[in-house]
Each structure stands twice: as C-alpha cells, then as structure tokens.
Design a protein around this motif. Structure first.
Motif, mmCIF file in Angstrom:
data_model
loop_
_atom_site.group_PDB
_atom_site.id
_atom_site.type_symbol
_atom_site.label_atom_id
_atom_site.label_comp_id
_atom_site.label_asym_id
_atom_site.label_seq_id
_atom_site.Cartn_x
_atom_site.Cartn_y
_atom_site.Cartn_z
ATOM 1 N N GLY A 97 0.572 -1.028 -0.020
ATOM 2 C CA GLY A 97 0.098 0.008 -0.001
ATOM 3 C C GLY A 97 1.064 1.354 0.317
ATOM 4 O O GLY A 97 2.101 0.791 0.539
ATOM 5 N N THR A 98 -0.083 1.958 -0.865
ATOM 6 C CA THR A 98 1.373 3.608 -0.982
ATOM 7 C C THR A 98 1.062 4.525 0.378
ATOM 8 O O THR A 98 -0.397 4.581 1.284
ATOM 9 C CB THR A 98 0.178 4.023 -1.454
ATOM 10 O OG1 THR A 98 0.749 3.848 -3.210
ATOM 11 C CG2 THR A 98 1.149 5.834 -1.974
ATOM 12 N N PRO A 99 2.081 4.267 1.662
ATOM 13 C CA PRO A 99 1.958 5.354 2.583
ATOM 14 C C PRO A 99 1.932 6.727 2.337
ATOM 15 O O PRO A 99 2.486 7.437 1.576
ATOM 16 C CB PRO A 99 3.397 5.017 3.345
ATOM 17 C CG PRO A 99 4.080 5.195 2.473
ATOM 18 C CD PRO A 99 3.422 4.315 0.958
ATOM 19 N N VAL A 100 2.103 6.953 4.415
ATOM 20 C CA VAL A 100 1.510 8.617 4.182
ATOM 21 C C VAL A 100 3.010 9.056 3.538
ATOM 22 O O VAL A 100 3.932 8.455 4.029
ATOM 23 C CB VAL A 100 1.267 9.334 5.418
ATOM 24 C CG1 VAL A 100 1.307 10.364 5.694
ATOM 25 C CG2 VAL A 100 -0.111 8.604 5.544
ATOM 26 N N ASP A 101 2.067 10.222 2.708
ATOM 27 C CA ASP A 101 4.036 11.041 2.180
ATOM 28 C C ASP A 101 4.679 12.437 3.901
ATOM 29 O O ASP A 101 4.067 13.121 3.764
ATOM 30 C CB ASP A 101 3.979 11.938 1.409
ATOM 31 C CG ASP A 101 5.206 12.483 0.416
ATOM 32 O OD1 ASP A 101 5.827 12.805 1.325
ATOM 33 O OD2 ASP A 101 4.274 13.322 -0.989
ATOM 34 N N PRO A 102 5.049 11.682 4.560
ATOM 35 C CA PRO A 102 6.254 12.637 5.235
ATOM 36 C C PRO A 102 6.182 13.907 4.638
ATOM 37 O O PRO A 102 7.078 14.588 5.613
ATOM 38 C CB PRO A 102 8.084 11.858 6.099
ATOM 39 C CG PRO A 102 7.769 11.008 4.861
ATOM 40 C CD PRO A 102 6.058 10.434 4.218
ATOM 41 N N GLN A 103 6.362 13.931 3.788
ATOM 42 C CA GLN A 103 7.642 14.935 2.855
ATOM 43 C C GLN A 103 6.152 16.080 2.653
ATOM 44 O O GLN A 103 5.658 17.485 2.296
ATOM 45 C CB GLN A 103 7.847 15.189 1.407
ATOM 46 C CG GLN A 103 9.467 14.106 1.838
ATOM 47 C CD GLN A 103 10.632 14.692 3.153
ATOM 48 O OE1 GLN A 103 10.401 15.430 3.322
ATOM 49 N NE2 GLN A 103 10.560 13.970 3.755
ATOM 50 N N ASP A 104 5.176 16.077 2.929
ATOM 51 C CA ASP A 104 3.733 16.907 2.625
ATOM 52 C C ASP A 104 1.993 16.532 3.696
ATOM 53 O O ASP A 104 1.144 15.956 3.488
ATOM 54 C CB ASP A 104 2.906 15.748 1.284
ATOM 55 C CG ASP A 104 2.012 17.154 0.875
ATOM 56 O OD1 ASP A 104 1.459 18.058 1.418
ATOM 57 O OD2 ASP A 104 1.104 17.020 -0.367
ATOM 58 N N PRO A 105 2.890 17.535 5.252
ATOM 59 C CA PRO A 105 2.240 16.896 5.978
ATOM 60 C C PRO A 105 1.011 17.770 6.039
ATOM 61 O O PRO A 105 -0.440 17.179 6.341
ATOM 62 C CB PRO A 105 3.036 18.241 7.014
ATOM 63 C CG PRO A 105 4.108 18.532 6.422
ATOM 64 C CD PRO A 105 4.440 18.197 4.975
ATOM 65 N N ASP A 106 0.037 18.256 5.167
ATOM 66 C CA ASP A 106 -0.998 19.215 5.022
ATOM 67 C C ASP A 106 -1.667 18.283 4.397
ATOM 68 O O ASP A 106 -3.050 18.474 4.540
ATOM 69 C CB ASP A 106 -0.632 19.991 4.128
ATOM 70 C CG ASP A 106 0.135 21.726 4.491
ATOM 71 O OD1 ASP A 106 0.370 21.631 5.641
ATOM 72 O OD2 ASP A 106 0.832 22.565 4.320
ATOM 73 N N ALA A 107 -1.142 17.047 3.487
ATOM 74 C CA ALA A 107 -2.419 15.964 3.223
ATOM 75 C C ALA A 107 -2.445 15.107 3.761
ATOM 76 O O ALA A 107 -2.591 14.071 3.831
ATOM 77 C CB ALA A 107 -1.592 15.749 1.673
ATOM 78 N N ALA A 108 -1.811 14.803 5.399
ATOM 79 C CA ALA A 108 -2.119 14.409 6.405
ATOM 80 C C ALA A 108 -3.465 13.455 6.906
ATOM 81 O O ALA A 108 -4.308 14.510 6.483
ATOM 82 C CB ALA A 108 -1.624 14.512 7.975
ATOM 83 N N PRO A 109 -3.497 12.339 6.963
ATOM 84 C CA PRO A 109 -5.530 12.061 6.751
ATOM 85 C C PRO A 109 -5.701 11.945 7.945
ATOM 86 O O PRO A 109 -5.716 10.848 7.986
ATOM 87 C CB PRO A 109 -5.400 10.607 5.489
ATOM 88 C CG PRO A 109 -3.469 9.910 5.966
ATOM 89 C CD PRO A 109 -2.790 11.593 6.689
#
Length: 313
Positions: A97-109
């Motif tokens: 599965g595709t993980p959360v992008d740590p470089q894009d905190p604004d997109a944290a689900p």
C-alpha cells in the motif's frame, strides 16, 4: 563478515509470493522498506514480506492476522493466514500500500485515520484476542533509556514514575467495560492506501493489536498536540472525525483530556525515551523536536496526573 541471510531470504519470499499472485508480475528491483530489530520488511512489486520481531508468539500473531482478515475495511488484510518461520523469525506477506507522504504534512489523512480507529474500536474482538501491547512497548522504551544512562534521561524517568502502574505495564490494563479492540501503536506511518496508489486508507502493522483501553490509540496525536508538535487545527480535525464516527474512546462532547491525559503522558515518555536512546547510539546531540519532548516530560514530572483512567471514566 558474512551478512545475515534474513534480508535476501525474505526478499525471495516476497518475490515468490508476488509471482504467485500475478501471471505477469510487473517486476522491478526488490526494495528493503525497513530493517530494524522490531521488524524487517521487504517489497517486491505489489507484495510485501515482513519478518516480525524475535520471540513473537505464534498463536497471538495468528489471532492478530485473523483479526486483520475479519475487518478488511479497517485493517489491510494479510496474504498469509499462518506465519512461516525464517531464521528464527515469523514471516507474513501483505499487499503493498502507498504510505503517507512525510514530506507533505498538509495532506496528512487525519480524518481517515480517526474514522478507521473508531471503526476498529467498535469491532468486537475475536475470541482469544491477546492484550494490546501499547503499555508494554512504552515500558520497553524506558528500559532501553535506563541502559543509555544519559543526563537527558532524568526528567523522562521522573515523568514515567508519576504514571499509574497499568500505564507502565506493571499491572493489567483497567477492565471497567471500556476495553475494546485497539491497534496498540497508532501513528501516521501505520496508514497506507490500498490498492496503491489511490485506494482507500487502511491501517497496517498488527504486532501490537489486541484488547485494551482505546484511548491509547488516540494518545500519540494527543501527545504531539500537548507538546506543540501537532497544530491545534489538525488535532481538532482528528478529534472531530473520531467523534463523528462514534468512537468509544472518549465522550461525544466535552473535554476529552481527562480520558487522554495518562495515555498521552505515557506516549510522550515513550517517544522521548526512544529519541534519547537513538541519539546516544548515534553519538549525536538531541535535535529541537527531541528536546521539546524531554521538556514536556520535565513539566509532566512536576505536575503529575490528578486522575486515573478509572476515575476519569
């Protein structure tokens, strides 16, 4: 020195499983996603093989796998029902599965994470489900900290000893009718999209899954918020979504902190202890975030919790 064969043999396991799943596997170079004492993970194409921590109990892990298979709308379902031994470790296979992008905190689900936790907490545990391992992991982190024997450890250990015995894994977790199925080690790194890359979010990592106090799964975001590492807006999004999904860890209205205080303190100590031990091992100074966790422990030590979990409920 000859390298340990775990990673290459785990890679072969992932490769064989990936090829068995697809008549035409979209092969690429295998990738080691993690190689730590608490888990080694290798990916080949759309398949992941994980070597679980040493001394993992076979019966407990099998029950945890069965739980993941039983709630595929919450937990990523495994490809294997029974772990296989490999170099003294238990191995399982999973879809990638595709993980959360740590470089894009604004997109944290945050909303998706809270909703998944609420659903997990509302699902009846399977018969024989083991106890959630959250407090045990915190105690292990403190044990490693004691071995590090650094000056920075003092406020962290003082904060630890203000916690009730159940939060230090010295006595069983409270059983006052509020125990539920829990993840046991929730953070944003435990979320992936499946099918990759744009499928719905699912929780991963069942090593600490079990029955316990559901507030523990909310404790890491709560601790980050209390330490100033999570913005109030994000904390509110997370909390609001959890309540909207009828999560049982906290009341539907009012101040959640009496319920979250002790678990959040325990997770603050655990995170600080882990940071100090890693810095000591690497021979480097603490960074700003790590120091903020130690400062939070110092404040906690001077203002111990007034409520136990039992009285807060």
């Amino acid at each position: 020195m000859t390298a340990h064969p775990l990673v290459p043999d785990l890679t072969r396991t992932a490769t064989v499983t990936a090829h068995a799943r697809r008549s035409a596997c979209p092969c690429g170079a295998p990738e080691t996603l993690a190689d730590r004492a608490d888990g080694t993970v290798v990916r080949h194409a759309d398949t992941v093989a994980k070597a679980h921590p040493p001394n993992t109990d076979l019966t407990e892990l099998t029950l945890r796998l069965a739980t993941a298979a039983a709630v595929p709308d919450v937990l990523l379902p495994p490809l294997t029902n029974t772990p296989a031994p490999l170099h003294g470790r238990l191995v399982t296979c999973w879809p990638y599965g595709t993980p959360v992008d740590p470089q894009d905190p604004d997109a944290a689900p945050w909303e998706a994470a809270a909703t998944l936790l609420a659903r997990l907490h509302s699902h009846p545990p399977l018969a024989g489900t083991p106890t959630m391992r959250g407090p045990a992991k915190a105690a292990q982190a403190v044990g490693r900290l004691k071995a590090a024997a650094t000056t920075a450890a003092k406020p962290v250990l003082r904060a630890w000893h203000t916690l009730p015995a159940w939060a230090r894994a010295e006595t069983p977790m409270p059983d006052d009718g509020t125990r539920t199925l829990c993840h046991g080690d929730f953070h944003l790194g435990q979320l992936v999209r499946h099918p990759a890359p744009h499928g719905p979010w699912r929780l991963i990592d069942v090593d600490d899954l079990g029955t316990g106090v559901p507030a523990w799964d909310l404790a890491r975001p709560a601790a980050w918020y209390a330490c100033g590492l999570l913005a109030p807006e994000e904390w509110t999004r997370f909390l609001t979504a959890y309540r909207a999904a009828a999560g049982p860890a906290i009341s539907a209205h009012g101040d959640p902190w009496p319920t979250l205080d002790i678990p959040a303190r325990a997770l603050t100590v655990q995170t600080a202890a882990t940071a100090i031990a890693k810095a000591a091992t690497a021979g480097r100074p603490l960074d700003e975030v790590e120091q903020s966790l130690i400062d939070a422990c110092d404040r906690m030590a001077s203002t111990p919790p007034e409520l136990t979990y039992e009285s807060a409920k």
